[in-house]
Design an enzyme around this catalytic site. Sequence first.
Site, short mmCIF file in Angstrom:
data_model
loop_
_atom_site.label_atom_id
_atom_site.label_comp_id
_atom_site.label_asym_id
_atom_site.label_seq_id
_atom_site.Cartn_x
_atom_site.Cartn_y
_atom_site.Cartn_z
N LYS A 77 0.84 -1.20 0.00
CA LYS A 77 0.00 0.00 0.00
C LYS A 77 0.87 1.25 0.00
O LYS A 77 0.60 2.21 -0.72
CB LYS A 77 -0.95 -0.03 1.20
CG LYS A 77 -2.08 -1.05 1.00
CD LYS A 77 -2.89 -1.34 2.24
CE LYS A 77 -3.83 -2.52 1.96
NZ LYS A 77 -4.60 -2.94 3.11
N GLN A 122 -4.78 -1.68 9.18
CA GLN A 122 -4.64 -3.00 8.55
C GLN A 122 -5.31 -4.06 9.42
O GLN A 122 -4.99 -4.20 10.60
CB GLN A 122 -3.14 -3.32 8.35
CG GLN A 122 -2.89 -4.62 7.61
CD GLN A 122 -3.44 -4.60 6.19
OE1 GLN A 122 -3.26 -3.64 5.45
NE2 GLN A 122 -4.11 -5.68 5.81
N ASP A 149 -11.09 2.58 3.18
CA ASP A 149 -11.36 1.14 3.04
C ASP A 149 -12.85 0.89 2.77
O ASP A 149 -13.23 -0.21 2.34
CB ASP A 149 -10.96 0.41 4.34
CG ASP A 149 -9.66 -0.36 4.20
OD1 ASP A 149 -9.27 -0.64 3.05
OD2 ASP A 149 -9.05 -0.69 5.23
#
Length: 282
Positions: free
Chosen positions: A52, A96, A119
């Site tokens: 990422k 995460q 997200d």
Amino acid sequence: MAAIIDGKKIAQEIKDELKEKAACLKEKGKTGALAVIQVGDDPASSVYVRNKKNACAYIGIESLSYELSGDTTQQELLALIQQLNEDERVRGILVQLPVPGHIDENAIIKAIRPEKDVDGFHPESVGAMTIGQKGFLPCTPAGIIQLLKRSGVEIEGKHCVVVGRSNIVGKPMALLLLRENGTVTVAHSRTRNLKELCRQADILVVAIGKPRFIDAEYIKEGAVVIDVGIHRDAHNKLCGDVKFEEVEPLASAITPVPGGVGPMTIAMLMNNCVESIAEIEG
Ligand code: NDP
């Protein structure tokens, strides 16, 4: 023989488009950072986080890294999220997952401001998606829609069967296919006659989390097959939820593992970050 849907190539196309977009935004003085938080040092999570950050660097977005120890308390994590919520430079916050067991994942997701929820997991983002309002879309299912569209697969009117109903893949996948005017069936572990159901699919999206579960018997000739699963087999080779070599001769198009859905998830995360930067006023 099926057309192989090349997720790596399509993700690269998207990232190149986003790189240009981010440069245009920069010229207008619109910049911002993605804050990436990792709690603990799970090796798989570390790989995802690194990918990422690399994607941010490629596109020209700043990334801020927060590597917290595995014994970080929920309160400490919430305090960091709060600080990042308030920080105007930060346009996206990503924690995460999974987080260690002593931390309530839902509380963490809920703490991120929806306008920074790149997200797309916050209940407000999920609600907006459900009723077709503006908000960040979850990256894996949004990436699958892009894979289909950019490969010339029409969704409208097609019978789409989604196997799996998780909050991050199956459920949002079904909603996004519905939004594209597909006729959608969602299957899960309690579904009866899974084989028969899958054999009715024009587009079959498999997100079961079981290595090589779906074989030729589940496939209608000419179906488009999207394999979301990622596993390592006994020889440490990556494989999906679909028995690729059995299904490929029957399908009209299919995603490989690796190189199918996987690269799209990060591309769509970058898309959400660029969208968030574009929202800056002025
Ligand atoms: P989950 O384990 O959260 O969900 C699996 C789903 O499959 C559940 O809804 C479950 O049903 C259903 N299921 C399990 N067994 C069966 C069965 N025998 N028949 C029918 N349905 C079944 O997984 P995720 O959705 O998080 O992930 C799925 C896969 O995709 C995993 O391999 C994961 O690693 C991968 N993945 C890949 C990503 C990428 O970027 N490529 C991103 C996210 C995930 P029930 O609800 O009834 O239990």
